[in-house]
Design a protein around this motif. Structure first.
Motif, PDB file in Angstrom:
ATOM      1  N   THR A 151       1.506   1.689   6.194  1.00  0.00           N
ATOM      2  CA  THR A 151       0.972   0.986   5.031  1.00  0.00           C
ATOM      3  C   THR A 151      -0.194   1.736   4.411  1.00  0.00           C
ATOM      4  N   ALA A 152      -1.122   2.218   5.255  1.00  0.00           N
ATOM      5  CA  ALA A 152      -2.290   2.943   4.735  1.00  0.00           C
ATOM      6  C   ALA A 152      -1.881   4.240   4.056  1.00  0.00           C
ATOM      7  N   CYS A 153      -0.928   4.952   4.644  1.00  0.00           N
ATOM      8  CA  CYS A 153      -0.461   6.206   4.030  1.00  0.00           C
ATOM      9  C   CYS A 153       0.201   5.943   2.680  1.00  0.00           C
ATOM     10  N   PHE A 154       0.967   4.882   2.594  1.00  0.00           N
ATOM     11  CA  PHE A 154       1.625   4.562   1.327  1.00  0.00           C
ATOM     12  C   PHE A 154       0.589   4.246   0.244  1.00  0.00           C
ATOM     13  N   LEU A 155      -0.430   3.449   0.584  1.00  0.00           N
ATOM     14  CA  LEU A 155      -1.450   3.105  -0.407  1.00  0.00           C
ATOM     15  C   LEU A 155      -2.264   4.327  -0.812  1.00  0.00           C
ATOM     16  N   SER A 156      -2.626   5.158   0.172  1.00  0.00           N
ATOM     17  CA  SER A 156      -3.428   6.339  -0.133  1.00  0.00           C
ATOM     18  C   SER A 156      -2.659   7.333  -1.004  1.00  0.00           C
ATOM     19  N   LEU A 157      -1.420   7.587  -0.638  1.00  0.00           N
ATOM     20  CA  LEU A 157      -0.631   8.536  -1.411  1.00  0.00           C
ATOM     21  C   LEU A 157      -0.277   7.979  -2.786  1.00  0.00           C
ATOM     22  N   LEU A 158      -0.154   6.665  -2.884  1.00  0.00           N
ATOM     23  CA  LEU A 158       0.082   6.054  -4.191  1.00  0.00           C
ATOM     24  C   LEU A 158      -1.141   6.208  -5.082  1.00  0.00           C
ATOM     25  N   LEU A 159      -2.334   6.040  -4.490  1.00  0.00           N
ATOM     26  CA  LEU A 159      -3.564   6.230  -5.259  1.00  0.00           C
ATOM     27  C   LEU A 159      -3.723   7.687  -5.683  1.00  0.00           C
ATOM     28  N   SER A 160      -3.343   8.605  -4.795  1.00  0.00           N
ATOM     29  CA  SER A 160      -3.457  10.017  -5.158  1.00  0.00           C
ATOM     30  C   SER A 160      -2.496  10.391  -6.276  1.00  0.00           C
ATOM     31  N   ARG A 161      -1.355   9.732  -6.317  1.00  0.00           N
ATOM     32  CA  ARG A 161      -0.385  10.028  -7.371  1.00  0.00           C
ATOM     33  C   ARG A 161      -0.903   9.574  -8.729  1.00  0.00           C
ATOM     34  N   TYR A 162      -1.686   8.497  -8.740  1.00  0.00           N
ATOM     35  CA  TYR A 162      -2.255   8.006  -9.999  1.00  0.00           C
ATOM     36  C   TYR A 162      -3.670   8.530 -10.225  1.00  0.00           C
ATOM     37  N   GLN A 163      -4.082   9.564  -9.428  1.00  0.00           N
ATOM     38  CA  GLN A 163      -5.332  10.289  -9.637  1.00  0.00           C
ATOM     39  C   GLN A 163      -6.541   9.350  -9.632  1.00  0.00           C
ATOM     40  N   CYS A 164      -6.645   8.558  -8.585  1.00  0.00           N
ATOM     41  CA  CYS A 164      -7.821   7.709  -8.409  1.00  0.00           C
ATOM     42  C   CYS A 164      -8.962   8.533  -7.822  1.00  0.00           C
TER      43      CYS A 164
ATOM     44  N   ILE B 124       0.064  14.445  -4.080  1.00  0.00           N
ATOM     45  CA  ILE B 124       1.027  14.768  -3.039  1.00  0.00           C
ATOM     46  C   ILE B 124       2.402  14.344  -3.532  1.00  0.00           C
ATOM     47  N   SER B 125       3.421  15.080  -3.135  1.00  0.00           N
ATOM     48  CA  SER B 125       4.758  14.849  -3.649  1.00  0.00           C
ATOM     49  C   SER B 125       5.271  13.469  -3.260  1.00  0.00           C
ATOM     50  N   LEU B 126       6.231  12.988  -4.051  1.00  0.00           N
ATOM     51  CA  LEU B 126       6.823  11.683  -3.786  1.00  0.00           C
ATOM     52  C   LEU B 126       7.590  11.685  -2.476  1.00  0.00           C
ATOM     53  N   ALA B 127       8.247  12.806  -2.135  1.00  0.00           N
ATOM     54  CA  ALA B 127       8.985  12.885  -0.870  1.00  0.00           C
ATOM     55  C   ALA B 127       8.046  12.731   0.316  1.00  0.00           C
ATOM     56  N   ALA B 128       6.893  13.368   0.254  1.00  0.00           N
ATOM     57  CA  ALA B 128       5.918  13.229   1.339  1.00  0.00           C
ATOM     58  C   ALA B 128       5.428  11.792   1.440  1.00  0.00           C
ATOM     59  N   MET B 129       5.203  11.157   0.279  1.00  0.00           N
ATOM     60  CA  MET B 129       4.729   9.776   0.279  1.00  0.00           C
ATOM     61  C   MET B 129       5.733   8.852   0.948  1.00  0.00           C
ATOM     62  N   LEU B 130       7.006   9.059   0.688  1.00  0.00           N
ATOM     63  CA  LEU B 130       8.030   8.206   1.287  1.00  0.00           C
ATOM     64  C   LEU B 130       8.183   8.470   2.788  1.00  0.00           C
ATOM     65  N   ILE B 131       8.108   9.744   3.189  1.00  0.00           N
ATOM     66  CA  ILE B 131       8.290  10.075   4.606  1.00  0.00           C
ATOM     67  C   ILE B 131       7.110   9.599   5.433  1.00  0.00           C
ATOM     68  N   TYR B 132       5.888   9.840   4.950  1.00  0.00           N
ATOM     69  CA  TYR B 132       4.708   9.457   5.700  1.00  0.00           C
ATOM     70  C   TYR B 132       4.607   7.950   5.884  1.00  0.00           C
ATOM     71  N   SER B 133       5.126   7.192   4.931  1.00  0.00           N
ATOM     72  CA  SER B 133       5.013   5.732   5.012  1.00  0.00           C
ATOM     73  C   SER B 133       6.218   5.085   5.691  1.00  0.00           C
ATOM     74  N   SER B 134       7.424   5.567   5.390  1.00  0.00           N
ATOM     75  CA  SER B 134       8.620   4.915   5.926  1.00  0.00           C
ATOM     76  C   SER B 134       8.890   5.293   7.374  1.00  0.00           C
ATOM     77  N   GLY B 135       8.550   6.526   7.766  1.00  0.00           N
ATOM     78  CA  GLY B 135       8.806   6.960   9.138  1.00  0.00           C
ATOM     79  C   GLY B 135       8.126   6.091  10.177  1.00  0.00           C
ATOM     80  N   PRO B 136       6.807   5.854  10.090  1.00  0.00           N
ATOM     81  CA  PRO B 136       6.165   4.977  11.072  1.00  0.00           C
ATOM     82  C   PRO B 136       6.671   3.543  11.051  1.00  0.00           C
ATOM     83  N   ILE B 137       7.017   3.034   9.880  1.00  0.00           N
ATOM     84  CA  ILE B 137       7.491   1.649   9.816  1.00  0.00           C
ATOM     85  C   ILE B 137       8.857   1.522  10.502  1.00  0.00           C
ATOM     86  N   ILE B 138       9.740   2.502  10.328  1.00  0.00           N
ATOM     87  CA  ILE B 138      11.015   2.484  11.055  1.00  0.00           C
ATOM     88  C   ILE B 138      10.776   2.586  12.559  1.00  0.00           C
TER      89      ILE B 138
END
Length: 413
Positions: A261-274, A339-353
């Motif tokens: 969850t934290a990785c998804f939020l952080s990478l989402l914020l980085s994608r929108y240049q917060c 950070i790339s969208l692929a990295a954002m999905l892997i970093y967040s979905s991998g631990p949740i699975i």
């Protein structure tokens, strides 16, 4: 080359430790690692440096596996979480000290010298490290166990607690060492294969997330030395993890979910240049959660497998962990903090699975380390639950009055 050496160490380290013992492998690797830190400063040749870095990776992988295993196997079941957490805390101190030392060193030659010389000074202290008690019992090295027991009464009680007094009483005469390697049949058992598959996936996912954040720490728009220091500082609270009253499985599930969850939020914020500090703070929270998962899984993997194949299974999990380290280099970040969208999905979905896969693993908190396949199939029962069950039931002798009839000395005066 360093990561390739870590991968190679995962392949050969477990086999060598199972055959010759963890202590000899650990001592040899510590000596070689100290020499590897000194060679580049004396022979600054590019190919020599690459070869030394690969050999350093092999030694570091073996040192990590053996030190974690020895620390856990020499600890009582109720306190097994403390050794990996304390070693991880020392790792965070080294990360912060490494950033400071790199900032103070005028050249990489002096940096290598400042890292190598303390290792040579500490080499005589490493000889006091004992061998694994479970491995000594398995290989019939009762003479070494007797030597440990004869040091003091406290050492004897410690050995009796870890391996059981029955194991020492069965062999009054020290047995000759067994030269045959452990049997490979337990590795083909469905229970071992299931546990090994799940733990291997978790090892790859945690490495991918952890090193992905570590290597992208300079992509958040913060000074690289400051980012590295705060990266190590974020790992320091792991020393408080044993104070959390959770068993292995719920702790792993909680930290995996929070990390994703934290990785998804952080990478989402980085994608929108917060804000850069906000993005880095969220990433470091996810890094801390995944680091706690790594500590728990390092202990979990030791407790899940029997002694006869434990080190090889741990090495196989560490192999997948190193593959995750190599795979994390495929998702580099940008200096602008994206950070790339692929990295954002892997970093967040991998631990949740992986959080869901933990439901297929048994609970091992507070239980003795398994020595055979029969021990792996015993229903796990926490010692505290056994104590509460006994305390909740009245003694049968008192309830039936049997003590009063059979023991006259119990009669009240």
């Amino acid at each position: 080359m360093y990561m390739a050496g870590m991968l190679l160490g995962s392949l050969v380290g477990g086999v060598l430790a199972d055959r010759y013992g963890k202590r000899p492998v650990l001592l040899v690797c510590l000596s070689v690692q100290a020499a590897c830190g000194l060679v580049p400063a004396v022979l600054p040749q590019p190919f020599v440096f690459l070869a030394v870095r690969c050999l350093t990776g092999v030694c570091c992988s073996c040192i990590t596996n053996c030190s974690f295993s020895l620390a856990v196997e020499w600890t009582a079941p109720s306190a097994r979480l403390w050794p990996p957490v304390f070693l991880g805390f020392c790792f965070s101190l080294g990360t912060m000290g490494g950033a400071l030392l790199a900032w103070l060193s005028p050249s990489w030659t002096q940096l290598h010298l400042s890292l190598a010389l303390p290792q040579f000074i500490c080499l005589p202290l490493y000889r006091s490290i004992p061998e694994s008690p479970s491995w000594l019992v398995l290989m019939g090295r009762m003479d070494v166990l007797y030597l440990y027991c004869n040091r003091s009464e406290a050492d004897k009680q410690c050995v009796d607690l870890l391996v059981g007094s029955n194991s020492l009483e069965k062999t009054k005469v020290p047995a000759a060492p067994k030269e045959q390697p452990p049997n490979d049949l337990p590795l083909r058992h469905p229970t071992i294969l299931l546990r090994l598959t799940i733990m291997s996936y978790l090892g790859a996912v945690t490495a991918l997330t952890y090193f992905g954040i570590c290597m992208n720490i300079g992509s958040f728009g913060v000074n690289v030395y400051s980012a590295q220091f705060f990266s190590g500082l974020s790992e320091a609270p792991c020393l408080l993890v044993p104070l959390v009253r959770l068993d292995r499985r719920p702790m792993s599930m909680l930290t995996l979910f929070l990390s994703g969850t934290a990785c998804f939020l952080s990478l989402l914020l980085s994608r929108y240049q917060c804000d850069a500090m906000l993005v880095m703070s969220g990433a470091l929270v996810g890094k801390f959660c995944i680091l706690v998962t790594i500590f728990v899984l390092a202990l979990y993997s030791i407790e899940l497998f029997p002694t006869v194949v434990r080190q090889r299974c741990v090495s196989a999990i560490n192999l997948c962990f190193r593959l995750g380290c190599l795979f994390s280099t495929l998702f580099p970040g940008n200096p602008e903090g994206t950070i790339s969208l692929a990295a954002m999905l892997i970093y967040s979905s991998g631990p949740i699975i992986g959080c869901g896969l933990c439901l297929l693993l048994p609970e091992t908190s507070g239980t003795p380390l398994p020595n055979s396949m029969e021990d792996c199939h015993k229903p796990p029962q926490h010692p505290l639950e056994r104590t509460r069950k006994l305390q909740s039931q009245p003694p049968a002798a008192v309830a039936t009055g049997e003590c009063k009839r059979t023991h006259n000395s119990c009669q009240p005066v």
